[in-house]
Motif scaffolding. Sequence first.
Motif, PDB file in Angstrom:
ATOM      1  N   ILE B 246      21.898 -49.011 -10.353  1.00 27.34           N
ATOM      2  CA  ILE B 246      23.297 -48.634 -10.735  1.00 27.34           C
ATOM      3  C   ILE B 246      23.616 -49.726 -12.050  1.00 27.34           C
ATOM      4  O   ILE B 246      23.911 -49.312 -13.028  1.00 27.34           O
ATOM      5  CB  ILE B 246      24.398 -48.880  -9.630  1.00 27.34           C
ATOM      6  CG1 ILE B 246      24.123 -47.683  -8.751  1.00 27.34           C
ATOM      7  CG2 ILE B 246      25.749 -48.962 -10.277  1.00 27.34           C
ATOM      8  CD1 ILE B 246      24.745 -47.776  -7.410  1.00 27.34           C
ATOM      9  N   GLY B 247      23.449 -50.803 -11.643  1.00 29.14           N
ATOM     10  CA  GLY B 247      23.250 -52.069 -12.886  1.00 29.14           C
ATOM     11  C   GLY B 247      24.863 -52.517 -13.131  1.00 29.14           C
ATOM     12  O   GLY B 247      25.055 -53.565 -12.717  1.00 29.14           O
ATOM     13  N   GLY B 248      25.721 -51.587 -13.433  1.00 25.37           N
ATOM     14  CA  GLY B 248      26.996 -52.123 -13.743  1.00 25.37           C
ATOM     15  C   GLY B 248      27.911 -52.355 -12.658  1.00 25.37           C
ATOM     16  O   GLY B 248      27.548 -52.033 -11.312  1.00 25.37           O
ATOM     17  N   VAL B 283      17.160 -55.000 -11.047  1.00 25.22           N
ATOM     18  CA  VAL B 283      17.998 -53.903 -11.911  1.00 25.22           C
ATOM     19  C   VAL B 283      17.094 -52.919 -12.528  1.00 25.22           C
ATOM     20  O   VAL B 283      16.312 -53.475 -13.601  1.00 25.22           O
ATOM     21  CB  VAL B 283      19.051 -54.407 -12.846  1.00 25.22           C
ATOM     22  CG1 VAL B 283      19.781 -53.102 -13.412  1.00 25.22           C
ATOM     23  CG2 VAL B 283      19.874 -55.371 -12.011  1.00 25.22           C
ATOM     24  N   TYR B 284      16.805 -51.877 -11.950  1.00 20.05           N
ATOM     25  CA  TYR B 284      15.913 -50.866 -12.407  1.00 20.05           C
ATOM     26  C   TYR B 284      16.380 -49.649 -13.264  1.00 20.05           C
ATOM     27  O   TYR B 284      15.623 -48.793 -13.666  1.00 20.05           O
ATOM     28  CB  TYR B 284      14.833 -50.314 -11.469  1.00 20.05           C
ATOM     29  CG  TYR B 284      15.315 -49.400 -10.615  1.00 20.05           C
ATOM     30  CD1 TYR B 284      15.861 -49.685  -9.357  1.00 20.05           C
ATOM     31  CD2 TYR B 284      15.105 -48.142 -10.769  1.00 20.05           C
ATOM     32  CE1 TYR B 284      16.277 -48.845  -8.429  1.00 20.05           C
ATOM     33  CE2 TYR B 284      15.515 -47.037  -9.835  1.00 20.05           C
ATOM     34  CZ  TYR B 284      16.298 -47.495  -8.497  1.00 20.05           C
ATOM     35  OH  TYR B 284      16.542 -46.652  -7.785  1.00 20.05           O
ATOM     36  N   GLY B 285      17.620 -49.544 -13.124  1.00 19.30           N
ATOM     37  CA  GLY B 285      18.460 -48.279 -13.645  1.00 19.30           C
ATOM     38  C   GLY B 285      19.689 -48.529 -14.211  1.00 19.30           C
ATOM     39  O   GLY B 285      20.228 -50.008 -14.426  1.00 19.30           O
ATOM     40  N   ALA B 286      20.395 -47.784 -14.964  1.00 12.31           N
ATOM     41  CA  ALA B 286      21.818 -47.983 -15.506  1.00 12.31           C
ATOM     42  C   ALA B 286      22.762 -46.953 -15.372  1.00 12.31           C
ATOM     43  O   ALA B 286      23.247 -46.297 -16.064  1.00 12.31           O
ATOM     44  CB  ALA B 286      21.256 -48.229 -16.890  1.00 12.31           C
ATOM     45  N   PRO B 291      28.919 -53.554 -17.907  1.00 15.57           N
ATOM     46  CA  PRO B 291      28.308 -54.868 -17.429  1.00 15.57           C
ATOM     47  C   PRO B 291      28.232 -55.009 -16.028  1.00 15.57           C
ATOM     48  O   PRO B 291      28.877 -54.505 -15.065  1.00 15.57           O
ATOM     49  CB  PRO B 291      29.222 -55.793 -18.230  1.00 15.57           C
ATOM     50  CG  PRO B 291      29.825 -55.166 -19.294  1.00 15.57           C
ATOM     51  CD  PRO B 291      30.149 -53.819 -18.735  1.00 15.57           C
ATOM     52  N   SER B 292      27.133 -55.974 -15.662  1.00 19.96           N
ATOM     53  CA  SER B 292      27.013 -56.604 -14.419  1.00 19.96           C
ATOM     54  C   SER B 292      27.793 -57.656 -14.080  1.00 19.96           C
ATOM     55  O   SER B 292      27.867 -58.406 -14.827  1.00 19.96           O
ATOM     56  CB  SER B 292      25.537 -56.874 -14.011  1.00 19.96           C
ATOM     57  OG  SER B 292      24.711 -55.920 -14.659  1.00 19.96           O
ATOM     58  N   SER B 304      17.622 -64.750  -7.970  1.00 18.60           N
ATOM     59  CA  SER B 304      17.177 -64.340  -9.315  1.00 18.60           C
ATOM     60  C   SER B 304      17.657 -62.794  -9.375  1.00 18.60           C
ATOM     61  O   SER B 304      17.519 -62.066  -8.514  1.00 18.60           O
ATOM     62  CB  SER B 304      15.736 -64.453  -9.423  1.00 18.60           C
ATOM     63  OG  SER B 304      15.319 -64.376 -10.745  1.00 18.60           O
ATOM     64  N   VAL B 305      18.209 -62.457 -10.534  1.00 23.26           N
ATOM     65  CA  VAL B 305      18.544 -61.156 -10.936  1.00 23.26           C
ATOM     66  C   VAL B 305      17.649 -60.590 -12.040  1.00 23.26           C
ATOM     67  O   VAL B 305      17.660 -61.288 -13.027  1.00 23.26           O
ATOM     68  CB  VAL B 305      19.897 -60.849 -11.189  1.00 23.26           C
ATOM     69  CG1 VAL B 305      20.317 -59.597 -11.567  1.00 23.26           C
ATOM     70  CG2 VAL B 305      20.906 -61.423  -9.956  1.00 23.26           C
ATOM     71  N   SER B 306      16.973 -59.751 -12.080  1.00 17.10           N
ATOM     72  CA  SER B 306      15.994 -59.445 -13.131  1.00 17.10           C
ATOM     73  C   SER B 306      15.672 -57.827 -13.405  1.00 17.10           C
ATOM     74  O   SER B 306      16.210 -57.036 -12.492  1.00 17.10           O
ATOM     75  CB  SER B 306      14.498 -59.791 -12.431  1.00 17.10           C
ATOM     76  OG  SER B 306      14.560 -61.221 -11.952  1.00 17.10           O
ATOM     77  N   GLY B 307      15.503 -57.578 -14.753  1.00 17.98           N
ATOM     78  CA  GLY B 307      15.203 -56.290 -15.086  1.00 17.98           C
ATOM     79  C   GLY B 307      13.856 -55.609 -14.347  1.00 17.98           C
ATOM     80  O   GLY B 307      12.980 -56.612 -14.292  1.00 17.98           O
ATOM     81  N   PHE B 311       6.619 -49.855 -16.566  1.00 17.81           N
ATOM     82  CA  PHE B 311       5.552 -50.092 -17.522  1.00 17.81           C
ATOM     83  C   PHE B 311       5.131 -51.586 -17.315  1.00 17.81           C
ATOM     84  O   PHE B 311       3.862 -52.065 -17.280  1.00 17.81           O
ATOM     85  CB  PHE B 311       5.832 -49.822 -18.899  1.00 17.81           C
ATOM     86  CG  PHE B 311       6.240 -48.452 -18.997  1.00 17.81           C
ATOM     87  CD1 PHE B 311       5.545 -47.282 -18.427  1.00 17.81           C
ATOM     88  CD2 PHE B 311       7.405 -47.789 -19.540  1.00 17.81           C
ATOM     89  CE1 PHE B 311       5.931 -45.912 -18.354  1.00 17.81           C
ATOM     90  CE2 PHE B 311       7.918 -46.618 -19.577  1.00 17.81           C
ATOM     91  CZ  PHE B 311       6.916 -45.541 -18.999  1.00 17.81           C
ATOM     92  N   ASN B 312       6.196 -52.551 -17.075  1.00 13.79           N
ATOM     93  CA  ASN B 312       6.047 -54.136 -17.052  1.00 13.79           C
ATOM     94  C   ASN B 312       5.193 -54.065 -15.831  1.00 13.79           C
ATOM     95  O   ASN B 312       4.419 -55.119 -15.451  1.00 13.79           O
ATOM     96  CB  ASN B 312       7.198 -54.696 -17.066  1.00 13.79           C
ATOM     97  CG  ASN B 312       7.823 -54.767 -18.487  1.00 13.79           C
ATOM     98  OD1 ASN B 312       7.179 -54.361 -19.310  1.00 13.79           O
ATOM     99  ND2 ASN B 312       9.020 -55.317 -18.556  1.00 13.79           N
TER     100      ASN B 312
END
Lengths: 375, 375
Positions: B246-248, B283-286, B291-292, B304-307, B311-312
Motif C-alpha cells: 500500500i505504501g501510503g 514497501v513494494y507497491g503504491a 505519503p507514508s 528499517s523501512v525500505s523499498g 529487479f533489485n
Amino acid sequence: MTFTGRELRTTLTEDGTLTLSLEDVTVPAPGPDEIVVRVEAAPINPSDLGLLLGPADMKTLESSGTEERPIATFRLPKAILGGLRPRIGQSLAVGNEGAGIVVAAGEKAKALEGRRVGMVGGAMFADYRVLKAREALPLPDGATSAEGAAMFVNPLTALGFVETMRMEGHTAIVHTAAASNLGQMLQKLCLADGIPLVNIVRSEEQADILRALGATHVLDSRAEDFRKRLTDAVAETGATLAFDAIGGGDLGSTVLQAMEQAASRNATEYSRYGSSVFKQLYVYGALDPSPSTLNRLAFGFTWSVSGWLLFNFLRRAGAEVNARMRQRVVDELTTTFASRYTATIGLAEALRPDVLKAYERKATGEKYLIDPTRG
Amino acid sequence: MTFTGRELRTTLTEDGTLTLSLEDVTVPAPGPDEIVVRVEAAPINPSDLGLLLGPADMKTLESSGTEERPIATFRLPKAILGGLRPRIGQSLAVGNEGAGIVVAAGEKAKALEGRRVGMVGGAMFADYRVLKAREALPLPDGATSAEGAAMFVNPLTALGFVETMRMEGHTAIVHTAAASNLGQMLQKLCLADGIPLVNIVRSEEQADILRALGATHVLDSRAEDFRKRLTDAVAETGATLAFDAIGGGDLGSTVLQAMEQAASRNATEYSRYGSSVFKQLYVYGALDPSPSTLNRLAFGFTWSVSGWLLFNFLRRAGAEVNARMRQRVVDELTTTFASRYTATIGLAEALRPDVLKAYERKATGEKYLIDPTRG
C-alpha cells in the motif's frame, strides 16, 4: 568506606504525573573490577531528554520543593501513557555520560584510584557513580572533567557515522541539525578524513558556526532555493547517505528526493521505479517527535530509512573498531571532540524551570553541563 | 519474414497530456539468440500502472479514436510533471510480462520455435514481441498462455519475499493487501514451507479468500480491535518482517508498532530507545500513492523501512537462487502460482474507459488479462 550522595530521578505514575527530584542514594562498595567516581561533570544531551522528560509538555510544569531539593512536576495526557507503560512506577536515574575523580576502586581496578575518568552507562546526574572499570576511560593528563564529560555519546556517534559510511559503501554524508556539538565534531572529522559533508541548518547563525570550522556545503533549510541547492550539493558530493537528528516532518524525505534527482540527472532512460542508486537515510534523533512523512513517489524504490542507535552500531562494529574509535577520542579530546556549553550548573539547578524550558527549544543548541560539586 | 502488429503506447507531452494509443510496429527480424513471440496473454499488473497511467486522474479521462484504434487522454497538472520529466515526449511501450507462441527464432534459438513461452521484460501489451531466448521460459506441456502469462512478476515476488525472509534471518511475515493474486500465492507458499504469515486485508470478502486457502491469521484493518489483534498475531508468530503493497498512510507504521509492542511484552526493563528487536518493513507497491507516515516514537530506534523491488532482489539473490525460483514457478504453475482475472479482454479493449477506471479501484483486486488475438 561507602559514599552517599544525590541522584536525579524521573518517575512517571499511573495518573500521568512525571516527577523530577533529587534522591539520596548510598552507592554500594565497589566490586573487584569496579570503581566509585565522584561526578564532576555530566552533559544534558538530547539523548537524555527522552528518559528525563519523555513527551512532557513544558506548559504543565510546576515547581515545588526547596532550593536544595527542588521538585519539578509535569502532567501527561493519559492517552499517551500506552507506550510509556514499562516505566510507570519506576524511579529512574538519568544521564548517559560524565566524568569525575575515582574515589574508590576494587582490587583489580586500583590503577584507576585518584585518576580522572570519562564514563558512560546512565545515572550520571548524581554525586557518585559506581561502575565497571572498563566502562571508564582515563582522561589524558591535564584534561578537566568538563573536557572529558562528553567523550562517549557525541564523539562515538560522529565517528560511528563515518564508520557506517565506510561499512556500507557510501562516500559522502548529508547531516541535518548540523550545527550541534555533534555536527561540529562530524565536520571536523570529515575535513580531517577528506569526506564530503553536506550540512543542513536552519539559521544563518548556525551556518556561520560551521563555515568558521571550514565547512564547504552549508544549507539553510529555510532558504527559498533550499531544495535546488540541496540537489546541487548532493550531486556535487555524490552523497547517498544521510543522518537525520530531527526525525519528524519531511526533511528526511526531501533529502532522499534530492539524492534521487541528483542520480537521475545523469540517467539516460526513464525508469518507472526510480533510479537504481541506493539511498540510505538514518534517523538518529527526535528533535521533532512528530511523525516522519515519506513522499516515496519522489524517490522510487531503491532506498532505506532506518533508525540509527549508537549502542546498536557499537555492537555491530565489533571490538577492533570500538577500540580504534575510543583511542581517537582520547587523542583528539580537546580538539576535534571539544564540546561547548551554554552554562555549567549544579545538580539542583538542573531542575530550575528556565533550564528545563530551554530544552523545549532544544534545536537552538542550548546545552548545559551539570557539575554536582557546585550544589 | 517480418511481423507487424499493434503495440500499446503511453506518451506524456510537455503540456501535461498523457495519451494511450495503439501504434503499428514492425518487429525486427530475430537475432541469432532471439525469438519473435505472438502474444496471446498479458496481465495488467499493478506494477504496470505507474508506467501506463502515471499519476493520471481518471476524472480527466477523454476517449476518442475508433473502436479498433481507441485513444484515451488524461490531463496532468503541470505541478507534478517534475518527477516525470525523463519520460516527456517519449512514446513508451507497456506490459511487464506475458505469454504466447514463438513464431520465429534465430539460429541459436530454433528449439523454441512453435513452443508456448512465458516472458518478461516490458512491451508485452502488443501483438508481437522480439526478445532474447533467455528472457523466455517454455511453458509445461498443456499449459495455456493465460496460465503462463503471469509466471514472473507475482510468483518471483512471492518467492522473493520468502527468500528475503531467510536471507535476513526472520522467521515469519506480515503482508498487507494480502488477498491479491500475489498475496494468495504467498499464502500457499507459506503453508507449503511452514512459514507463519499474518495477512492484513480490508474486507471480510477478502478475508474469506485467504481463509479458503487455509490461512490462519487474517486481520481486517477496518475492524475496531485491529491493532490489538495485530499485536497478538505478531506476538504469536514472532514476525519481525513485513511486506507492504500500500505504501501510503500509516498502516506500515502500525505494523512496526505492533512488532514493537509484541517485543516489549516480554521486556523485563524499560528502554528509552525501544526494544532491541530489529523490525523491517518493505514497501513494494503504491496502491496508495500518498505519503507514508511513520510514528517513530511508537517503535524506537531498531527498525528499517525500505523499498523492495523485484529487479533489485533478483540481482542481489544471484544466479543459483534465481534458477531455483524459476524452476519452482514452472513446477507449480497451475497450482501455487495460478492467477485469477476479472475478465480477458482484447488489446483495443484495454483502453476502454470502464477498464481504465477499474484501476482507480485497484485495491479491490479487479484484474484484467489482455489477449491481443481477441482484437
